[in-house]
Each structure stands twice: as structure tokens, then as C-alpha cells.
Design an enzyme around this catalytic site. Structure first.
Site, mmCIF file in Angstrom:
data_model
loop_
_atom_site.group_PDB
_atom_site.id
_atom_site.type_symbol
_atom_site.label_atom_id
_atom_site.label_comp_id
_atom_site.label_asym_id
_atom_site.label_seq_id
_atom_site.Cartn_x
_atom_site.Cartn_y
_atom_site.Cartn_z
ATOM 1 N N THR A 1 0.838 -1.192 0.000
ATOM 2 C CA THR A 1 0.000 0.000 0.000
ATOM 3 C C THR A 1 0.880 1.252 0.000
ATOM 4 O O THR A 1 2.022 1.204 0.420
ATOM 5 C CB THR A 1 -0.885 -0.020 1.264
ATOM 6 N N GLY B 1 -0.239 -2.954 5.479
ATOM 7 C CA GLY B 1 -0.065 -4.285 6.036
ATOM 8 C C GLY B 1 -1.201 -5.209 5.635
ATOM 9 O O GLY B 1 -1.900 -4.966 4.644
ATOM 10 N N ARG C 1 -12.857 -8.347 -3.305
ATOM 11 C CA ARG C 1 -12.293 -8.199 -1.963
ATOM 12 C C ARG C 1 -11.902 -6.744 -1.720
ATOM 13 O O ARG C 1 -11.304 -6.085 -2.558
ATOM 14 C CB ARG C 1 -11.076 -9.099 -1.800
ATOM 15 N N VAL C 2 -12.270 -6.234 -0.558
ATOM 16 C CA VAL C 2 -11.913 -4.878 -0.154
ATOM 17 C C VAL C 2 -11.091 -4.963 1.123
ATOM 18 O O VAL C 2 -11.489 -5.632 2.079
ATOM 19 C CB VAL C 2 -13.170 -4.010 0.075
ATOM 20 N N GLY C 3 -9.953 -4.301 1.124
ATOM 21 C CA GLY C 3 -9.081 -4.322 2.289
ATOM 22 C C GLY C 3 -9.319 -3.153 3.213
ATOM 23 O O GLY C 3 -10.379 -2.526 3.215
ATOM 24 N N ASP C 4 -8.306 -2.835 3.990
ATOM 25 C CA ASP C 4 -8.427 -1.773 4.990
ATOM 26 C C ASP C 4 -8.334 -0.381 4.404
ATOM 27 O O ASP C 4 -8.889 0.579 4.973
ATOM 28 C CB ASP C 4 -7.310 -1.929 6.030
#
Length: 311
Positions: free
Chosen positions: A172, A224, A200-203
Site C-alpha cells: 500500500t 499491512g 475483496r476490499v481491504g483496509d
């Protein structure tokens, strides 16, 4: 009046040696660009956006033009931007065919009553506001294709890529800014995880996970394992420790230790305080970072490394 600070990161993971030079040069260029925007009279949000655009345009990073591929060999990107004055934020999730998702995130923050737009809706919004779509092949590097082929060949799960000894594909990018008046902003952008499931979606696009900015305290951008970061609301966790009087460095360190102890997750973060303190810290093998303060450029990529150059 404070000494302004622009700080950026290029992702916390086990960066291979062949990417070290471009990663270091990329974060240095982004920090300089963001600081120049401030110096020219731009806002903290202008500076954060400009710095992240530089990172999205650098194929060494997993964001924008260097994004990794989903299992179905597509690029789906997430990004967020946040203004600390009113806790305003905008973000995109699983957006496709856009060179600079952070620009769309800012448009959402400033042109809509919403915070997050995802998938097709995010793309339609971008098109309606004059953001041109690009050929998806322009967002894919040979490295991204190689990594997907390798993961498919060895049938490794996404989650095996984020343990302490095998940190891969966790790249990121982000920026935090504090201006001379104490105004803050944060931005984060990513292509996600190699071989992730489509959708999919991350933070990164989630307020309090991938980024947070509050003029009463400071600003944070994280990097991370996304699912771990979401579980502990890492960016907001760091801010909460700063609110209790800890320095940005202590707050990042303790929050990463908390994430590791609770959910066995690893990562990194950058932070600035409302009084101009700045810190970087990570629990992965490496994280390229750079910041500009008081006419000096600071940067590093390895644990304990801290280099300086005059602007």
C-alpha cells in the site's frame, strides 16, 4: 505557526532487493512533491493528494499503475482521503481502470454526501466527474503478472503471504500531512493483495483502518495485512493512543504490537501530530518512507535506517 510536515510510505512488506532503489526514489519524490504543494500555498488535502498521485504513478508500488492482480487477473483498487478539520472523508473500493483512485476519493469527499463508493458505482461516478478510464493493461506490471502466476502455481493462499517470515505483496502507499496552522490530512491507496478474490476490499478505503485524520490530534496512514488492520481499526487505534499523550512513534509501535498479539497481523504506519511531530514504524522486514520538514528530506527503507538530504 508550526513547521509543516509531509510524510509518505510505500508499503510494509518484504520488499525484494531489485525494488529497493525505485521504492526509495519513489517515496523521496512523493514527499518532495507534497511539500512543494504546501509551500506553493496549497492545502493539506492538496498536498496529500499530490503525494499519493506520485506514488500511484510509480510502478514500483502496488497502487495505481503498479497494482497487483486479482485471482481473475483483473486490477481492483481501493483508496481514501481524509481532512482532519471536520473528519471529512471520501473513498473508493474495488474501482477499475482508473490511474489515480485517490483523485476519485477526493471527489467523493467533496462532491457527495457519501464516504465510500464501490465497484461499478465508483467507476460511474468517476466518469460522470470527468475522470478518464485507462486501458487496464497500463496498470499492470510484469512483476504483478509474475507474482500471480507464481501464487497460482504453488497454490498459496492469500493469508499465507502475511506471516512474519513470508511478507509478500503488501504494498500500500500513503501520505500524512500537517500544515503550519495545525491542519491535518491523510490519504492511502492500494491495489490490494495478489490473487485476492474478485471484489475483496481491504483496509485502505475504511475510515479508521487505512487512514484517519483529526485536527485535534493528528493524521495516520497504515499498511499491512488488510483484514488484520480492519479488525483492530489500526489507524484509529494509533490516534487514540496519541490522544492519551503518547508520541506518534510510541503510538504506532504499541498499536502494531497490539495487532500482532490479538490477530497475528503485521504491518506499518506513518503519523504526524497536530504539533508537528512525525513518526514511521513497521513490524515487517521493510517499509520505504520519506518525509520533509524544515528544509530537509528524511528517508529510509530498512529497520534503523534514517538518511537525510537537503531539499
Amino acid at each position: 505557526m508550526l513547521e509543516p510536515v509531509v510524510c509518505v510510505h510505500g508499503g510494509a512488506w518484504d520488499i525484494p532487493e531489485n525494488l529497493w532503489p525505485d521504492s526509495i526514489e519513489g517515496v523521496k519524490l512523493a514527499a518532495r512533491r507534497g511539500y512543494q504543494v504546501l509551500d506553493d500555498g496549497g492545502s493539506v488535502v492538496d498536498a496529500a493528494e499530490a503525494a499519493v498521485v506520485v506514488l500511484e504513478d510509480c510502478p514500483a508500488f502496488d497502487a495505481g499503475k503498479g497494482s497487483v492482480l486479482t485471482y481473475d487477473e483483473e486490477v481492483e483498487m481501493d483508496a481514501i482521503i481524509m481532512r482532519g478539520a471536520g473528519l471529512e472523508a471520501g473513498s473508493v473500493a474495488a474501482i477499475r481502470n482508473i490511474a489515480n483512485p485517490v483523485k476519485v476519493a477526493r471527489l467523493i469527499m467533496e462532491k457527495t454526501p457519501h464516504i465510500v463508493l464501490a465497484g461499478e458505482g465508483a467507476n460511474k461516478f468517476a466518469e460522470a466527474h470527468g475522470v478518464k478510464q485507462v486501458d487496464p493493461d497500463t496498470l499492470v506490471t510484469p512483476y504483478a503478472r509474475h507474482e500471480l502466476e507464481k501464487y497460482k502455481t504453488f497454490n498459496k493462499t492469500v493469508y499465507s503471504l502475511f506471516n512474519k517470515t513470508d511478507q509478500k505483496g503488501c504494498d500500500t502507499v500513503g501520505c500524512v500531512v500537517v500544515g503550519s496552522s495545525g491542519a491535518t490530512a491523510a490519504a492511502t491507496s492500494t491495489g490490494g493483495i495478489t490473487a485476492k478474490m474478485p471484489g475483496r476490499v481491504g483496509d485502505s478505503p475504511i475510515v479508521g483502518a487505512g487512514a484517519y485524520a483529526d485536527d485535534q490530534t493528528g493524521a495516520v496512514s497504515t499498511t499491512g495485512h488488510g483484514e488484520s488492520i480492519i479488525k483492530v481499526c489500526l489507524a484509529r487505534h494509533i490516534i487514540s493512543l496519541m490522544e492519551k499523550g503518547q508520541t506518534p512513534k510510541e503510538s504506532i509501535r504499541d498499536s502494531l504490537q497490539y495487532m500482532e498479539s490479538r490477530v497475528k497481523g503485521f504491518g506499518g504506519a506513518i503519523a504526524v501530530s497536530r504539533i508537528g511531530q512525525v513518526a514511521t514504524h513497521y513490524s515487517t522486514p521493510r517499509m520505504p518512507w520519506a518525509y520533509v520538514k524544515a528544509g530537509e528530506l528524511h528517508f529510509g527503507i530498512h529497520p534503523g535506517q534514517h538518511c537525510t538530504e537537503e531539499l
